[in-house]
Design an enzyme around this catalytic site. Structure first.
Site, PDB file in Angstrom:
ATOM      1  N   LYS A 182       0.833  -1.211   0.000  1.00 22.06           N
ATOM      2  CA  LYS A 182       0.000   0.000   0.000  1.00 22.06           C
ATOM      3  C   LYS A 182       0.867   1.260   0.000  1.00 22.06           C
ATOM      4  O   LYS A 182       1.728   1.417   0.866  1.00 22.06           O
ATOM      5  CB  LYS A 182      -0.913   0.008   1.221  1.00 22.06           C
ATOM      6  CG  LYS A 182      -1.745   1.287   1.346  1.00 22.06           C
ATOM      7  CD  LYS A 182      -2.390   1.383   2.711  1.00 22.06           C
ATOM      8  CE  LYS A 182      -3.016   2.734   2.980  1.00 22.06           C
ATOM      9  NZ  LYS A 182      -2.078   3.858   2.966  1.00 22.06           N
TER      10      LYS A 182
ATOM     11  N   LEU B 137      -4.245   0.017   7.473  1.00 21.08           N
ATOM     12  CA  LEU B 137      -3.112   0.926   7.508  1.00 21.08           C
ATOM     13  C   LEU B 137      -3.666   2.333   7.328  1.00 21.08           C
ATOM     14  O   LEU B 137      -4.546   2.555   6.485  1.00 21.08           O
ATOM     15  CB  LEU B 137      -2.103   0.615   6.387  1.00 21.08           C
ATOM     16  CG  LEU B 137      -1.267  -0.656   6.534  1.00 21.08           C
ATOM     17  CD1 LEU B 137      -0.382  -0.842   5.299  1.00 21.08           C
ATOM     18  CD2 LEU B 137      -0.402  -0.608   7.787  1.00 21.08           C
ATOM     19  N   ASP B 138      -3.161   3.283   8.100  1.00 18.02           N
ATOM     20  CA  ASP B 138      -3.639   4.655   8.009  1.00 18.02           C
ATOM     21  C   ASP B 138      -3.405   5.231   6.622  1.00 18.02           C
ATOM     22  O   ASP B 138      -2.558   4.760   5.855  1.00 18.02           O
ATOM     23  CB  ASP B 138      -2.938   5.538   9.044  1.00 18.02           C
ATOM     24  CG  ASP B 138      -3.247   5.131  10.468  1.00 18.02           C
ATOM     25  OD1 ASP B 138      -4.318   4.554  10.694  1.00 18.02           O
ATOM     26  OD2 ASP B 138      -2.412   5.397  11.350  1.00 18.02           O
ATOM     27  N   PHE B 139      -4.123   6.295   6.317  1.00 19.27           N
ATOM     28  CA  PHE B 139      -4.015   6.995   5.035  1.00 19.27           C
ATOM     29  C   PHE B 139      -2.572   7.358   4.714  1.00 19.27           C
ATOM     30  O   PHE B 139      -2.114   7.233   3.573  1.00 19.27           O
ATOM     31  CB  PHE B 139      -4.881   8.259   5.097  1.00 19.27           C
ATOM     32  CG  PHE B 139      -4.975   9.027   3.813  1.00 19.27           C
ATOM     33  CD1 PHE B 139      -5.781   8.585   2.771  1.00 19.27           C
ATOM     34  CD2 PHE B 139      -4.264  10.200   3.648  1.00 19.27           C
ATOM     35  CE1 PHE B 139      -5.865   9.299   1.586  1.00 19.27           C
ATOM     36  CE2 PHE B 139      -4.342  10.921   2.470  1.00 19.27           C
ATOM     37  CZ  PHE B 139      -5.151  10.473   1.432  1.00 19.27           C
TER      38      PHE B 139
ATOM     39  N   THR C  40       0.147   5.915   6.035  1.00 20.51           N
ATOM     40  CA  THR C  40       1.062   4.801   6.279  1.00 20.51           C
ATOM     41  C   THR C  40       1.117   3.910   5.052  1.00 20.51           C
ATOM     42  O   THR C  40       0.121   3.725   4.361  1.00 20.51           O
ATOM     43  CB  THR C  40       0.597   3.987   7.500  1.00 20.51           C
ATOM     44  OG1 THR C  40       0.549   4.843   8.639  1.00 20.51           O
ATOM     45  CG2 THR C  40       1.547   2.836   7.784  1.00 20.51           C
TER      46      THR C  40
END
Length: 260
Positions: free
Chosen positions: A71, A105-107, A109
């Site tokens: 990602k 996963l955060d935006f 990260t």
């Protein structure tokens, strides 16, 4: 067939993890024989009842799919975003079948994100009792002292709600104005690493997940996805359904390419 809990059936059909399925039920997105069901204890018979999620009839017996995605930063870990931001769906079109992410996963990260339509596996990996190891490469502003790293590793840092559990921390490399750390967590609270380091006075400049449950990101290019190998699938099932992993296990090797 005997009746089963709705969240378990939704997970088995590959629509979402069991935890996410519970939220779908609470949000009124699930119907059984045309009736909206919002109680988590509700059951249904998959052979007799018509179970729909967001208006789509559940289908059982499809082939299980297991994949990983590298990602990039700037994508939301969801299949649909009401705000119109880019989602991981834009990156996994080459993966056949409907899959959903295991965890998030955060935006901001990047790194390893596992995907599957196997709800039971996802539920096992995400259950807190499994203490699944997740390894991150973290670039911070400034340099953490030995005392600060000891506090980080010991746990007990308020991250609201609750406090952090012990984790593994080691220095990777340093530059004049910043430092790379490797942090291995056995829990997964929202924005946990960013909050812990902020409490110690260090902002996170870059955050990359390099390993999950012993499966490394490897050389998978950023923004690309691939199917897992049989060996990797076996490893995940052993972690999800076997004995909880020991915290004494050595973390996966750091990926040099991830910390660029």
């Amino acid at each position: 067939m005997p009746t089963e809990r709705l969240q378990k059936l939704i997970a088995r059909a590959g629509i979402a993890s069991r935890r996410a399925a519970e939220q779908l039920i609470l949000d009124g997105q699930v119907t059984v024989n045309g009736r909206v069901v919002t109680e988590l204890g509700s059951k249904a018979d998959p052979a007799e009842d018509h179970i729909k999620v967001r208006g789509k009839l559940l289908q059982f017996g499809g082939q299980s799919v297991y994949a990983m995605l590298h990602k990039p930063k700037g994508y939301v870990t969801t299949l649909h975003d009401p705000q119109g931001r880019p989602t991981i769906v834009d990156l996994i079109r080459g993966i056949r079948g409907r899959v959903f992410p295991i965890g998030r996963l955060d935006f901001d990260t990047e790194g390893l994100l596992l995907l599957t339509n196997d709800g039971e596996l996802a539920n096992g990996l995400m259950h807190p009792s499994r203490e699944v190891p997740k390894v991150y490469a973290v670039k911070i502003k400034g340099k953490a002292t030995d005392e600060e790293l000891a506090k980080l590793a010991a746990g007990g840092i308020y991250i609201g709600p609750g406090r952090s559990a012990p984790c593994r921390v080691r220095r990777m490399r340093e530059a004049e104005q910043n430092q790379w750390l490797e942090i291995t967590l056995h829990e997964g609270k929202k924005r946990q690493i960013r909050v812990m380091l902020q409490r110690l006075g260090h902002s996170v400049l870059k955050l990359i997940r390099t390993s999950y449950a012993g499966i490394p990101l490897g050389a998978l290019p950023r923004g690309e996805a691939r199917l897992l190998t049989p060996v990797e699938i076996g490893r995940l099932k052993a972690v999800a359904f076997g004995r909880p992993p020991s915290r004494s296990q050595k973390p996966a090797k750091r990926l040099a390419a991830a910390a660029r």
